[in-house]
Design a protein around this motif. Structure first.
Motif, mmCIF file in Angstrom:
data_model
loop_
_atom_site.group_PDB
_atom_site.id
_atom_site.type_symbol
_atom_site.label_atom_id
_atom_site.label_comp_id
_atom_site.label_asym_id
_atom_site.label_seq_id
_atom_site.Cartn_x
_atom_site.Cartn_y
_atom_site.Cartn_z
ATOM 1 N N GLU A 96 0.845 -1.194 0.000
ATOM 2 C CA GLU A 96 0.000 0.000 0.000
ATOM 3 C C GLU A 96 0.886 1.252 0.000
ATOM 4 N N TYR A 177 -4.971 1.679 -2.237
ATOM 5 C CA TYR A 177 -5.795 0.894 -1.307
ATOM 6 C C TYR A 177 -5.259 -0.530 -1.218
ATOM 7 N N GLY A 179 -5.356 -4.629 -0.761
ATOM 8 C CA GLY A 179 -6.315 -5.637 -1.216
ATOM 9 C C GLY A 179 -5.764 -6.478 -2.344
ATOM 10 N N PRO A 206 -1.443 -4.414 2.986
ATOM 11 C CA PRO A 206 -1.738 -3.207 3.772
ATOM 12 C C PRO A 206 -0.471 -2.697 4.442
ATOM 13 N N TRP A 299 -10.850 -11.165 5.058
ATOM 14 C CA TRP A 299 -10.846 -9.732 4.771
ATOM 15 C C TRP A 299 -11.395 -9.557 3.368
ATOM 16 N N ASP A 303 -9.097 -5.824 2.277
ATOM 17 C CA ASP A 303 -8.856 -4.675 3.146
ATOM 18 C C ASP A 303 -8.990 -5.124 4.600
ATOM 19 N N TYR C 309 -14.464 -0.825 3.047
ATOM 20 C CA TYR C 309 -13.456 0.123 2.565
ATOM 21 C C TYR C 309 -12.709 -0.433 1.354
ATOM 22 N N GLY C 310 -12.269 0.456 0.490
ATOM 23 C CA GLY C 310 -11.297 0.092 -0.537
ATOM 24 C C GLY C 310 -11.712 -1.058 -1.425
#
Ligand SMILES: [Cu+2]
Ligand SMILES: [Cu+2]
Ligand SMILES: [Cu+2]
Ligand SMILES: [Cu+2]
Ligand SMILES: [Cu+2]
Ligand SMILES: [Cu+2]
Ligand code: NA
Ligand code: NA
Ligand code: NA
Ligand code: NA
Ligand code: NA
Ligand code: NA
Ligand SMILES: [Zn+2]
Ligand SMILES: [Zn+2]
Ligand SMILES: [Zn+2]
Ligand SMILES: [Zn+2]
Ligand SMILES: [Zn+2]
Ligand SMILES: [Zn+2]
Ligand SMILES: [Zn+2]
Ligand SMILES: [Zn+2]
Ligand SMILES: [Zn+2]
Lengths: 357, 357, 357
Positions: A96, A177, A179, A206, A299, A303, C309-310
């Protein structure tokens, strides 16, 4: 960890710590016949490169586009349109906030060989050696193509623009972002270009990691996709009517019905295994499940703030992803399936083999 | 509530308070012709047994497998493969952390009668008496089968192994994670074995409950599933091509197009109703909706940490579940539907009737 | 903001601050030939009325039902059943806690003209002027219809009851939960009545707003839906078999394959754009994606407590919705698609055009 982002070009600006306003893409012709996949953090599925740096970094990445004869199931191969010569294409791993300077030459008008490890190429090439199906043969199939990274936030008609055979495009994007993201060709018919093989995954870790990072023993990338092939005179070709009708001939993990069966994932009893699962579609959903396990953490879209717990099955739309951890409860074989059993029966199945504790 | 888990076998170990490493399954032959469903906490859909104990418990559970002529719609019955004689099979209710010692005899080579309440059997049997469709007739259909509990975390090729007619399998699993889980036969073709009727639900109540437990007035279990039947010479049989093509002849709640219409769920105006909804597939999604109501709380996959609010519709993948509460706003009839109307029109509809406040 | 709700009728009562127990619907005949859509907060897609009041309000709303010849794609029009003359129908905007006094006359037995702005009508009419496809022609098609607001919590067989041509129904509902909701005709076959065009969106803004409200520059409403049309003798008519088979002829945003292409959404580089996306089905899912953008925030079903989010892509079931924000990264064109590309190719595509910063 909350350092300010570095701006490089005059056009760039920051909102909420994320960088926007990247410079225009450049399209040009270059005399390049080198490795088709270049970059330290580019691997072949199911592998994920280790991020051996702290903070952020600029990645110089090349993934050229060209055609290959690719096998999807025993005895079923077709003339695929590919990123880097495989279906799915290479996995890119960044952090990120990282910047990616991306280059892609449309080499669909030339034969490109990818089965040998390549000097100056990515780890991708040596990993291909372990891939039973990489007896791919180069094919010439001149065709306009493009590259759309879901991980980038840019003006699509600029960066994701279509280039002709012989042209190279170069642009930048920032991993704003975290992911797991799809990339794919966005040239019309996008249903056809993706179904022909042009997709892959970018994993954006992240900046502060996931809460269970310290306990993860093995980490893998899975890309699910549908294939719409029909036999004509002993040859398999893409069937657009079947694609429109959502009637796949094969549904695979990592591009081949046997990819994760013939070379299963590995772990041991008691391990925490992390999967980054991308459903590339092009049209179907995936109800992803590991037989004998429950996802301890999920997740959604990768994220860390989209956290779910204790899930038997994770539903993913077309171009949805999830990062998920599970504990391997015992020594043995754990089948991975799309629990939409019509799709599992078409090939969406694989395995993880766990050794003793 | 946070007591340490009790280990019973040498192989067992604990990670994050959950128990793994259960002993190997035993497969043997026994001379058993008793009740096919045994266990205090086993009910017939839509019922859920009350957990009348505190803390954790070991459950001795038997669900035998055998064939029955089962009705899916008026005039449409087929020779189903069943757990316990019904489609879906019995609902098992346990608490997070409980141990289940499970036994299943493959009695598919014998006629097994289930329409009478049975001494030493589960509450399941007396509840069947209220089921209009339990004029099921025993059928002999010798066939290998297996049992896969999504609620268990075990080596699948050990515990979920296939047994032959006449064999009994016995194994244990721990309810490590709360939620509503699918169980099903995992024998190949799993698309066929599930579509033939071999699935049901396990509800694992969270050890600390859901936040609205004290306000719940009625609690029900719903299992949605697709049926792929075709008529041949006045008989209905399973159509594998239709199953592969995701073209169901019927989609039902609790196994019959009229199950929740002819014997609707009951509540009163002002009540908080809780539904545990499992979409058993085998392939389709469910967009679950109650006409006239909004889900006040939804716990995706039944984990209290996966909490959503104020939802009109809950999307479930194949083998996904959700636990959901809604307030009954007024006296009247509340239809339950898969809001994918092509499926509602195939039978995925039911009703809750609310009396006055 | 946490003021007690106002009760108006004796039957009403409060649970958790929400109002239930609304009075029975009235069905009567009235001599009314006025504007078919009445209410200050009723707009044409993609517009959303501004809530220019503080706290709560009672909305007097009329949306009459009648038939119109409606275009879905160039050269493809059919005799639609409509709410207010368009497909989808008008967007209603209210605030959590508001009361709606709703009136609907079944005018399907009369020709109703809607292409002119109407004195005493809603903003809806003047916005239609900018709609290229509103060369709709009135059609007479007498038919029973009904109105089911997912935003209301009421006894459906009372408020959502079917009325005959010439009848008017009047009932109330309270916006108990924030979110973006579907409304539709619930008359049997509900698959047919929705597929014929009878659906639209209600946006219930949360009483305390969404966390990014102050930064939103543009706010739009999108309704995705499938159309099942076939040509017979140069005319397009609804094909029920195709609807049952989930084989749409067209999938659209806001009712026309070109609705958001010919008149794209507008914003500027650096803007925060908010979309309220409803997937009206009637049967399919949507994997909603904006090419070149990532959703900074997503509120599943529009409830601010359901925050993600994202996200690259948001999966919506039939009658699911999400409210989502994204930052426009650069000047340019951003295509909106259902990333289920078989559906994008059938028309589920649109665009947002961003000017300079
Ligand atoms: Cu391409
Ligand atoms: Cu399973
Ligand atoms: Cu079986
Ligand atoms: Cu509805
Ligand atoms: Cu209608
Ligand atoms: Cu895309
Ligand atoms: Na993300
Ligand atoms: Na699937
Ligand atoms: Na769970
Ligand atoms: Na469904
Ligand atoms: Na809501
Ligand atoms: Na779709
Ligand atoms: Zn640069
Ligand atoms: Zn490796
Ligand atoms: Zn290991
Ligand atoms: Zn034991
Ligand atoms: Zn009961
Ligand atoms: Zn009650
Ligand atoms: Zn009133
Ligand atoms: Zn406007
Ligand atoms: Zn603007």
């Amino acid at each position: 960890n909350d350092s300010k982002p570095t701006l490089v070009h005059d056009s760039e600006y920051v909102i909420d710590g994320r960088v926007y306003g990247l410079p225009e893409a450049k399209v040009y012709r270059e005399d390049y016949n080198g490795p088709a996949v270049v970059g330290e953090y580019l691997t072949a599925v199911p592998h994920l490169a280790k991020l051996d740096y702290v903070g952020n970094k600029t990645h110089d990445v090349r993934v050229d586009v060209f055609s290959q004869q690719v096998e999807v199931a025993p005895g079923v191969s077709y003339s695929a349109w590919t990123f880097g010569g495989t279906v799915p294409g290479p996995v890119l791993h960044v952090r990120e906030g990282d910047r990616v300077v991306f280059k892609m030459k449309n080499r669909s008008d030339k034969e490109v060989v990818i089965t040998e490890p390549v000097k100056d190429g990515a780890p991708f090439f040596s990993q291909l050696q372990a891939n039973l199906y990489q007896n791919n043969k180069p094919v010439v199939n001149p065709m306009p193509h493009s590259m759309d990274f879901h991980s980038g936030t840019v003006a699509a008609e600029d960066k994701w623009r279509t280039i002709s055979p012989g042209e190279t495009i170069e642009f930048e994007w920032i991993a704003n972002y975290p992911g797991t993201y799809m990339y794919h060709c966005g040239t019309s018919s996008v249903l056809m270009h993706t179904a022909m093989g042009q997709y892959g995954a970018v994993v954006v870790s992240p900046k502060d990691g996931y809460p269970t990072d310290d306990d993860v023993d093995h980490e893998y990338v899975l890309v699910q996709s549908e294939h719409y092939l029909e036999e004509t005179n002993g040859q398999y070709i893409y069937n657009h009517s079947a694609a429109l009708a959502r009637d796949p001939s094969h549904v695979t993990f990592n591009g081949h019905v046997g990819a994760l069966s013939d070379t299963p994932l590995r772990a041991n009893e008691g391990d925490r295994v992390r999967l980054h699962v991308l459903n590339a579609g092009p049209s179907g959903t995936s109800s992803f499940h590991v037989i004998g396990a429950i996802f301890d953490r999920v997740w959604y879209e990768g994220d860390p703030r989209n956290e779910w717990y204790g899930m038997q099955t994770v539903l993913l739309g077309a171009s949805n992803s999830a990062t998920m951890d599970f504990i391997v409860p015992e020594e043995g074989v754990y089948k991975l399936v799309d629990h939409e059993f019509a799709d599992a029966e078409r090939g969406a199945a694989g395995a993880l083999i766990a050794g003793p504790r």
